[in-house]
Design an enzyme around this catalytic site. Sequence first.
Site, PDB file in Angstrom:
ATOM      1  N   ASN A 178       0.855  -1.192   0.000  1.00  0.00           N
ATOM      2  CA  ASN A 178       0.000   0.000   0.000  1.00  0.00           C
ATOM      3  C   ASN A 178       0.892   1.243   0.000  1.00  0.00           C
ATOM      4  O   ASN A 178       2.117   1.135  -0.020  1.00  0.00           O
ATOM      5  CB  ASN A 178      -0.959  -0.016   1.198  1.00  0.00           C
ATOM      6  CG  ASN A 178      -0.203  -0.068   2.511  1.00  0.00           C
ATOM      7  OD1 ASN A 178       0.735   0.685   2.719  1.00  0.00           O
ATOM      8  ND2 ASN A 178      -0.606  -0.977   3.392  1.00  0.00           N
ATOM      9  N   ASP A 193      -3.884  -5.932   4.825  1.00  0.00           N
ATOM     10  CA  ASP A 193      -5.017  -6.710   5.337  1.00  0.00           C
ATOM     11  C   ASP A 193      -5.177  -8.005   4.546  1.00  0.00           C
ATOM     12  O   ASP A 193      -5.989  -8.850   4.897  1.00  0.00           O
ATOM     13  CB  ASP A 193      -6.313  -5.894   5.200  1.00  0.00           C
ATOM     14  CG  ASP A 193      -6.208  -4.585   5.944  1.00  0.00           C
ATOM     15  OD1 ASP A 193      -5.731  -4.616   7.084  1.00  0.00           O
ATOM     16  OD2 ASP A 193      -6.561  -3.527   5.375  1.00  0.00           O
ATOM     17  N   LYS A 229       8.125 -17.432 -10.960  1.00  0.00           N
ATOM     18  CA  LYS A 229       7.424 -16.283 -11.533  1.00  0.00           C
ATOM     19  C   LYS A 229       6.210 -16.756 -12.337  1.00  0.00           C
ATOM     20  O   LYS A 229       6.342 -17.661 -13.176  1.00  0.00           O
ATOM     21  CB  LYS A 229       8.391 -15.524 -12.442  1.00  0.00           C
ATOM     22  CG  LYS A 229       7.810 -14.256 -13.001  1.00  0.00           C
ATOM     23  CD  LYS A 229       8.803 -13.558 -13.910  1.00  0.00           C
ATOM     24  CE  LYS A 229       8.079 -12.472 -14.676  1.00  0.00           C
ATOM     25  NZ  LYS A 229       8.785 -12.044 -15.851  1.00  0.00           N
TER      26      LYS A 229
END
Length: 293
Positions: free
Chosen positions: A208, A277, A287
């Site tokens: 974030n 969260d 990958k």
Amino acid sequence: MLKGKTVLLCITGGIAAYKSADLVSKLKKADVNVDVIMTEAATKFVTPLTFQTMTQNRVHVGMFGLEDEINVEHISLAQKADVILIAPATANTIAKIANGIADNLLTTTVLASQARIIFAPAMNSTMYLHVATVENMEKLKSRGHIFLKPGEGRLACGDIGPGKMSEPAEIIDALEYYFTPKDFLGKKVIITAGPTIEPIDPVRYITNHSSGKMGYSLANEFHNRGAEVILITGPSSLEPPLNIETIKVNTTQDMLDAVKIHFDSCDILIKSAAPLDYKVENYKNEKIKKSSD
Ligand SMILES: Cc1cc2nc3c(=O)[nH]c(=O)nc-3n(C[C@H](O)[C@H](O)[C@H](O)COP(=O)(O)O)c2cc1C
């Protein structure tokens, strides 16, 4: 904390004297009244006019001019000062002060004062590590004076090693620390800061926009107020704070584990981090290939 304080800035004759101009600029921005004493050697590196213009105060160099005598300057400057800051501090001036020599305005003022002195040494590494300088610094520390650790790196003389004067921002931090009442002395504070990341595969992750600013500021404030601070931070572009134990983590689980290690011994836990969260259910060890769906 610095607003309204009077700092007696003493500038001695080293290359780093040019950094003192930036230091004065930062002090003025913090609303500090700055009086400046320069040694004769310092005036060979930067002119008194620079500091006079920046501080709006007369810069003091000599002791024996007719004008200098009106207020017995070495007494009045010392009495006015909340703290004496010597930046840069040459090996020569450190040696003189350690030995009670008073042969110029700076050393005489210092000898006529009971104030705490903050030294920001700056010199060639050999001078800094010389037993004479080491002993002089130890002597001054034992009298309660404070030495800011110089940085290491390529010095102006070309040598690599310790001896670079602390950066002006670090000196401002040290002054903030000096002036802040230590009302959290003896307390241990854990502060979490920044975002966490959760990997999707070895090259991708979710996170974030938390910057960590709040946690880093809190860490500095508690440190200045005397607390033992442990900063547990997720990835942040901020510089780790000086003199604060900083634990870098990536995932929310890492952050929790680090908090648990120190939790029992702490007095205060401040959770200013923004841990994710969400967690990826199926982490891929390789990958994930691009695909159209
Ligand atoms: C170009 C040059 C750079 C110098 N840089 C330093 C320095 O960074 N640190 C230091 O301790 N002395 C340095 N010196 C030596 C001091 O200027 C010298 O010891 C002087 O006597 C210091 O006087 P003061 O302590 O009264 O300012 C330098 C000398 C020259 C010529």
